[in-house]
Design a protein around this motif. Structure first.
Motif, PDB file in Angstrom:
ATOM      1  N   ALA A   1       0.827  -1.200   0.000  1.00 33.95           N
ATOM      2  CA  ALA A   1       0.000   0.000   0.000  1.00 33.95           C
ATOM      3  C   ALA A   1       0.868   1.260   0.000  1.00 33.95           C
ATOM      4  O   ALA A   1       0.597   2.224  -0.729  1.00 33.95           O
ATOM      5  N   ILE A   2       1.938   1.244   0.824  1.00 32.69           N
ATOM      6  CA  ILE A   2       2.880   2.364   0.805  1.00 32.69           C
ATOM      7  C   ILE A   2       3.545   2.467  -0.562  1.00 32.69           C
ATOM      8  O   ILE A   2       3.693   3.553  -1.122  1.00 32.69           O
ATOM      9  N   GLY A   3       3.928   1.312  -1.120  1.00 37.39           N
ATOM     10  CA  GLY A   3       4.561   1.313  -2.434  1.00 37.39           C
ATOM     11  C   GLY A   3       3.688   1.926  -3.508  1.00 37.39           C
ATOM     12  O   GLY A   3       4.177   2.650  -4.388  1.00 37.39           O
ATOM     13  N   HIS A   4       2.396   1.667  -3.455  1.00 40.91           N
ATOM     14  CA  HIS A   4       1.478   2.206  -4.455  1.00 40.91           C
ATOM     15  C   HIS A   4       1.237   3.701  -4.274  1.00 40.91           C
ATOM     16  O   HIS A   4       1.099   4.436  -5.251  1.00 40.91           O
ATOM     17  N   SER A   5       1.179   4.158  -3.032  1.00 41.77           N
ATOM     18  CA  SER A   5       0.764   5.539  -2.788  1.00 41.77           C
ATOM     19  C   SER A   5       1.925   6.517  -2.664  1.00 41.77           C
ATOM     20  O   SER A   5       1.752   7.719  -2.918  1.00 41.77           O
ATOM     21  N   ALA A   6       3.098   6.039  -2.284  1.00 42.43           N
ATOM     22  CA  ALA A   6       4.229   6.926  -2.032  1.00 42.43           C
ATOM     23  C   ALA A   6       5.120   7.067  -3.264  1.00 42.43           C
ATOM     24  O   ALA A   6       5.073   6.255  -4.186  1.00 42.43           O
ATOM     25  N   SER A   7       5.935   8.118  -3.249  1.00 41.96           N
ATOM     26  CA  SER A   7       6.969   8.259  -4.273  1.00 41.96           C
ATOM     27  C   SER A   7       7.992   7.142  -4.111  1.00 41.96           C
ATOM     28  O   SER A   7       8.144   6.574  -3.027  1.00 41.96           O
ATOM     29  N   CYS A   8       8.711   6.840  -5.180  1.00 43.58           N
ATOM     30  CA  CYS A   8       9.676   5.745  -5.162  1.00 43.58           C
ATOM     31  C   CYS A   8      10.817   6.044  -4.185  1.00 43.58           C
ATOM     32  O   CYS A   8      11.542   7.035  -4.350  1.00 43.58           O
ATOM     33  N   LEU A   9      10.971   5.195  -3.183  1.00 42.75           N
ATOM     34  CA  LEU A   9      12.016   5.415  -2.189  1.00 42.75           C
ATOM     35  C   LEU A   9      13.415   5.287  -2.786  1.00 42.75           C
ATOM     36  O   LEU A   9      14.356   5.927  -2.321  1.00 42.75           O
ATOM     37  N   ALA A  10      13.552   4.460  -3.808  1.00 42.56           N
ATOM     38  CA  ALA A  10      14.870   4.268  -4.417  1.00 42.56           C
ATOM     39  C   ALA A  10      15.354   5.519  -5.141  1.00 42.56           C
ATOM     40  O   ALA A  10      16.535   5.624  -5.478  1.00 42.56           O
ATOM     41  N   LEU A  11      14.458   6.476  -5.383  1.00 38.54           N
ATOM     42  CA  LEU A  11      14.829   7.715  -6.058  1.00 38.54           C
ATOM     43  C   LEU A  11      15.320   8.797  -5.100  1.00 38.54           C
ATOM     44  O   LEU A  11      15.902   9.785  -5.538  1.00 38.54           O
ATOM     45  N   ALA A  12      15.058   8.632  -3.829  1.00 41.05           N
ATOM     46  CA  ALA A  12      15.324   9.709  -2.874  1.00 41.05           C
ATOM     47  C   ALA A  12      16.820   9.957  -2.696  1.00 41.05           C
ATOM     48  O   ALA A  12      17.607   9.017  -2.598  1.00 41.05           O
ATOM     49  N   ARG A  13      17.183  11.224  -2.618  1.00 41.30           N
ATOM     50  CA  ARG A  13      18.571  11.622  -2.368  1.00 41.30           C
ATOM     51  C   ARG A  13      18.719  11.912  -0.868  1.00 41.30           C
ATOM     52  O   ARG A  13      18.794  13.062  -0.439  1.00 41.30           O
ATOM     53  N   TRP A  14      18.761  10.841  -0.106  1.00 38.92           N
ATOM     54  CA  TRP A  14      18.743  10.956   1.347  1.00 38.92           C
ATOM     55  C   TRP A  14      19.884  11.811   1.871  1.00 38.92           C
ATOM     56  O   TRP A  14      19.720  12.575   2.830  1.00 38.92           O
ATOM     57  N   GLU A  15      21.051  11.654   1.267  1.00 39.86           N
ATOM     58  CA  GLU A  15      22.253  12.326   1.762  1.00 39.86           C
ATOM     59  C   GLU A  15      22.136  13.848   1.702  1.00 39.86           C
ATOM     60  O   GLU A  15      22.887  14.555   2.386  1.00 39.86           O
ATOM     61  N   GLU A  16      21.198  14.361   0.897  1.00 45.60           N
ATOM     62  CA  GLU A  16      21.038  15.805   0.776  1.00 45.60           C
ATOM     63  C   GLU A  16      20.029  16.350   1.792  1.00 45.60           C
ATOM     64  O   GLU A  16      19.705  17.548   1.764  1.00 45.60           O
ATOM     65  N   GLY A  17      19.550  15.468   2.685  1.00 48.54           N
ATOM     66  CA  GLY A  17      18.575  15.922   3.673  1.00 48.54           C
ATOM     67  C   GLY A  17      18.655  15.176   4.980  1.00 48.54           C
ATOM     68  O   GLY A  17      17.636  14.908   5.614  1.00 48.54           O
ATOM     69  N   TRP A  18      19.858  14.842   5.410  1.00 46.98           N
ATOM     70  CA  TRP A  18      20.025  14.118   6.675  1.00 46.98           C
ATOM     71  C   TRP A  18      19.433  14.890   7.842  1.00 46.98           C
ATOM     72  O   TRP A  18      18.919  14.305   8.801  1.00 46.98           O
TER      73      TRP A  18
END
Length: 232
Positions: free
Chosen positions: A183-200
């Motif tokens: 359900a999260i996978g369908h409704s949320a943006s793709c987590l694999a795309l996130a640039r986590w390091e730019e928003g720690w």
């Protein structure tokens, strides 16, 4: 020859899934399963799906680096921030933050595989799934759903089948966790795309808002908040 190679790959997948089941999720066997699928048709389709996402081709073509976390620095960030929450999880579990298998990133499939492997525990933090077996199935289901990452598709499917066959007492909870992850996978943006390091430094709550995670798993029986309150 191609059919024979794929038959051998399938047999090896079954052997690796059995080893993972016997060991309770041995990371080496999981990494072997991931590697066995890197040059598969299923991984090629996963790459295609990732590239088709807004920003996916740019991230992949630029070989945005696999995560290389500095836990000592991240733990100094404010409580509730992504960096602090991630570092806290790594320390609570006594994980080596660089436990993941080193891989070259010279091909699209290898790059995507390594990016997913190195950021997997961040997915736990932002989705709220715990790190025990049922929570793992839930968080894997997100990436399986969003881009069809082959190893995660196999692991979530095999986990449900094995539970249905051998551990009926936990099948309901496991199914709930997988359904929640999908359900999260369908409704949320793709987590694999996130640039986590730019928003720690950003709060986890802000990341969830941006990604569209409106129903995190924190307080479910398979959630991080529940697991963190359990003794030991």
């Amino acid at each position: 020859m191609t059919r024979f190679a794929e038959l051998l790959r399938s047999l090896n997948n079954l052997k690796l899934l059995a080893a993972i089941g016997r060991s309770g999720g041995d990371l080496g066997s999981v990494a072997d399963l991931v590697d066995n699928l890197i040059d598969s048709p299923q991984m090629a389709e996963c790459v295609r799906r990732f590239r088709a996402l807004p920003g996916g081709a740019e991230l992949m073509d630029g070989r945005y680096p696999p995560l290389q976390p500095d836990i000592d620095s991240l733990i100094q960030l404010p409580e509730g921030s992504l960096g602090h929450s991630y570092a806290q999880l790594i320390r609570q579990l006594n994980y080596d933050p660089e436990f993941f298998r080193p891989r070259p990133v010279d091909t699209e499939a290898r790059w995507l595989t390594q990016r997913i492997a190195t950021t997997h525990d961040i997915h736990h933090v932002v989705s709220g799934f715990g790190t025990a077996a049922v929570g793992e199935s839930g968080v894997l289901a997100i990436t399986a759903c969003q881009i069809g990452f082959p190893a995660y598709v196999l692991l979530t499917t095999a986990g449900q089948l094995a539970s249905f066959r051998l551990q009926l007492e936990r099948f309901e909870l496991l199914s709930r966790a997988v359904a929640h992850g999908m359900a999260i996978g369908h409704s949320a943006s793709c987590l694999a795309l996130a640039r986590w390091e730019e928003g720690w430094e950003r709060p986890v709550a802000d990341w969830r808002l941006e990604l569209g995670i409106t129903d995190p798993a924190d307080h479910e029986p398979y959630g991080l908040a529940v697991a963190s309150n359990q003794p030991g």
